[in-house]
Design an enzyme around this catalytic site. Structure first.
Site, short mmCIF file in Angstrom:
data_model
loop_
_atom_site.label_atom_id
_atom_site.label_comp_id
_atom_site.label_asym_id
_atom_site.label_seq_id
_atom_site.Cartn_x
_atom_site.Cartn_y
_atom_site.Cartn_z
CE1 TYR A 90 -3.19 -2.84 0.65
CE2 TYR A 90 -3.47 -2.15 2.79
CZ TYR A 90 -4.01 -3.02 1.63
OH TYR A 90 -4.59 -3.96 1.87
CE LYS B 246 -3.64 -6.64 4.55
NZ LYS B 246 -3.41 -5.31 4.90
CG HIS C 171 -1.50 -8.32 0.21
ND1 HIS C 171 -1.11 -7.08 0.22
CD2 HIS C 171 -2.96 -8.56 0.20
CE1 HIS C 171 -2.39 -6.39 0.19
NE2 HIS C 171 -3.17 -7.18 0.11
#
Length: 300
Positions: free
Chosen positions: A57, A82, A113
């Site tokens: 992210y 993750k 993930h």
């Protein structure tokens, strides 16, 4: 018994995980990822004690700064992050990178993930590689858990099919499986399988976006209780004892997501009936692939 918004669930490792997390995904545009710090801080001030992020992210640094600035003790904030699917061949290094980004000594929950391993081409396209397999990756995750740098470890986007493969050789059963789950994708078979194995189910995209929020059944129940459709859907999850990761950058909506009623059995049945096995967040592209894998490979 239905979860309450303030509840925590006990993971197989003995760790207590708050049942509502605020997500921290942000697009790679402008200052969006840096701004995650500000709205993670408002979430913590609103009462959230579980923040969900990921190396992929690009928001781990922002989350770490928010936790520091909140004045809360590290042990009072549950942090999930993750392993990216691009880092399956460098698990230990990737984990250490997450620790550095977050500015912490340990992770509360570390997830694989995606089951597939990919490389990113120079043009940004995904190239699926044959290895390492998720079984081999999990063996590396187990080392992190054994080293006590992660208090719990789990997976994300794993189906019954791939969990079955993983559990044949796993020494540590995943504590959590984080998957897309909402009224249009109730995942009942997977939920029961995970329950039987002692794996906690956690929902991302829990509202199903506006597609589910605008459903007339949801809207009618929301009007009856004078709350938002989003609050009704999140209450449905808690009734089903599902951990949820709603994401909001808006302070008022963050508070709403913690202020959830208990639905009646009849209302739950009405929402249950909306299930149609529809993926909204991670659905197949025009080639039938989801991040490089077929639906069959994913077990979806």
């Amino acid at each position: 018994m239905p979860f309450l918004p303030t509840d925590s669930v006990s993971l197989s490792s003995g760790v207590q995980m708050p049942v509502i997390a605020n997500g921290s995904w942000a697009p790679p545009t402008g200052n969006a990822r840096a701004e995650v710090k500000d709205w993670t801080l408002t979430a913590l001030k609103a009462g959230y004690r579980h923040i969900d992020t990921a190396l992929g992210y690009g928001t781990e640094k922002s989350v770490g700064l928010a936790v520091k600035e909140s004045g809360l003790k590290r042990e009072d904030v549950f942090i999930t992050t993750k392993l990216p699917y691009t880092d399956h061949s460098r698990v230990q290094d990737s984990f250490n990178e997450s620790l550095t980004n977050l500015g912490v000594d340990y992770i509360d929950l570390y997830l694989v993930h995606w089951p597939q391993c990919v490389d990113l081409e120079a043009d940004g396209r995904i190239k699926v590689t044959s290895g390492p397999t998720f079984v081999e990756v999990w063996a590396e995750i187990e080392k992190i858990y054994e080293g006590k740098k992660a208090r719990a470890v789990g997976v994300s986007n794993f189906s019954v099919k791939n969990l079955e493969i993983l559990l044949k050789s796993a020494k540590v059963v995943p504590a959590v499986n984080q998957v897309e789950l909402h009224p249009y994708l109730a995942q009942n078979e997977l939920r029961q399988y995970c329950k039987d194995k002692g794996i906690v189910i956690e929902a991302y995209t829990p509202s199903g976006y506006s597609k589910v929020r605008n459903n007339p059944v949801i809207d009618k129940i929301a009007q009856k209780h004078k709350v938002t459709p989003n609050q009704i859907i999140l209450a449905w999850h808690l009734f089903r004892e599902t951990v949820i990761v709603p994401k909001s950058a808006n302070e008022e909506r963050q508070r709403e997501n913690l202020n959830l009623l208990v639905l009646s059995d009849e209302e739950i049945k009405q929402i249950d009936a909306l299930d149609r096995g529809e993926r909204i967040c991670n659905k197949p592209n025009e080639h039938g692939l989801v991040w490089g894998w077929t639906m069959e490979q994913l077990g979806w």
